[in-house]
Design an enzyme around this catalytic site. Sequence first.
Site, PDB file in Angstrom:
ATOM      1  N   ARG A 138      49.419  30.265  43.582  1.00 51.26           N
ATOM      2  CA  ARG A 138      49.495  30.153  42.124  1.00 51.26           C
ATOM      3  C   ARG A 138      50.931  30.011  41.618  1.00 51.26           C
ATOM      4  NH1 ARG A 138      45.554  34.528  39.433  1.00 51.26           N
ATOM      5  NH2 ARG A 138      45.929  33.172  37.646  1.00 51.26           N
ATOM      6  N   ARG A 143      55.940  60.733  22.755  1.00 50.92           N
ATOM      7  CA  ARG A 143      55.379  59.376  22.855  1.00 50.92           C
ATOM      8  C   ARG A 143      53.949  59.348  22.327  1.00 50.92           C
ATOM      9  NH1 ARG A 143      57.803  55.211  25.579  1.00 50.92           N
ATOM     10  NH2 ARG A 143      59.835  55.755  26.453  1.00 50.92           N
ATOM     11  N   HIS A 163      50.974  25.193  50.425  1.00 48.61           N
ATOM     12  CA  HIS A 163      51.545  26.235  49.589  1.00 48.61           C
ATOM     13  C   HIS A 163      52.544  27.128  50.340  1.00 48.61           C
ATOM     14  CE1 HIS A 163      48.918  25.068  46.343  1.00 48.61           C
ATOM     15  NE2 HIS A 163      47.866  25.196  47.135  1.00 48.61           N
ATOM     16  N   PRO A 177      50.256  42.758  43.632  1.00 45.61           N
ATOM     17  CA  PRO A 177      50.564  43.835  44.574  1.00 45.61           C
ATOM     18  C   PRO A 177      51.405  44.912  43.909  1.00 45.61           C
ATOM     19  CG  PRO A 177      51.860  41.883  45.065  1.00 45.61           C
ATOM     20  CD  PRO A 177      50.854  41.484  44.033  1.00 45.61           C
ATOM     21  N   GLU A 178      51.109  46.155  44.247  1.00 46.13           N
ATOM     22  CA  GLU A 178      51.842  47.279  43.686  1.00 46.13           C
ATOM     23  C   GLU A 178      52.783  47.848  44.741  1.00 46.13           C
ATOM     24  OE1 GLU A 178      49.394  49.997  41.462  1.00 46.13           O
ATOM     25  OE2 GLU A 178      48.039  48.404  40.819  1.00 46.13           O
TER      26      GLU A 178
END
Length: 276
Positions: A112, A155, A93, A2-3
């Site tokens: 997980r 960069r 879980h 998730p962002e």
Amino acid sequence: MPELPEVETVRRGLIPVMEGKQIIRAQVRRPDLRWPFPDGMEQRLTGKRVERLRRRSKYILTDLDSGETLLIHLGMSGRMLISKGDHPDIQKHDHVVLHMQDDARVVFNDTRRFGAMDLVATDQAEGHKLLASLGPEPLGNSFDEAYLLDRLKGRNTPIKTALLDQKIVSGLGNIYVCEVLLRTGISPTRKAGQLSATRVRSLVPAIRDVLNEAIDSGGSSLKDYRQADGELGYFQHSFRAYGREGEPCLTKGCDGKIRRITQGGRSTFYCAQCQR
């Protein structure tokens, strides 16, 4: 993974059942997730009142009236499940269960086990090892054109890699960086330090727009906690680049197709025709 928009959506969904409410009882059903849980976590959470829920990058910070903050990271498969009144049975879980005031229940489910929880003194939270090196929030005032120009100067890494660097800007992930670069017409392979000042400046409003649109589209999922499964986490969003390999570019006036390449072990989706 998730962002920022997904994590922000989860935070907003948790507010009605957590903020200003007491944790009547906490259950910690295993010793660890990605890392061991802090000592005495059940006792340190039980009976505490949640003062505020906030977000830093992809982390949810739950400030308690004890002067401690519960730090939550969803990892790759973590979900927050909310129920009220008629609670479903605890599942294999469901690793952390918070029995809240007003007969609500919040469950951290993680198949997980790449998620994480920790407890830290609230006044020291920003110095936590997971937060200390993070760059500014992309929706915050400290992330502006002058800052990004300075951080990208010289960069030699591709611009996509640079924007994924959490020390430059926090919370951006693979999906939304692909969307931002398509929107700005910048090739993901272009060296960050070679971008003109005009193109770097275009990234700041695009990043904010893409994230805000994703958060807004996730707003409809806030009602999910009232449904049977009570799941908060991922939501459907219409992506213009991500996951659209071989499909027509949706940029106005472009007849190219979306390509997929690999950068840093991650899939990058872009249009070679309109992203230069």
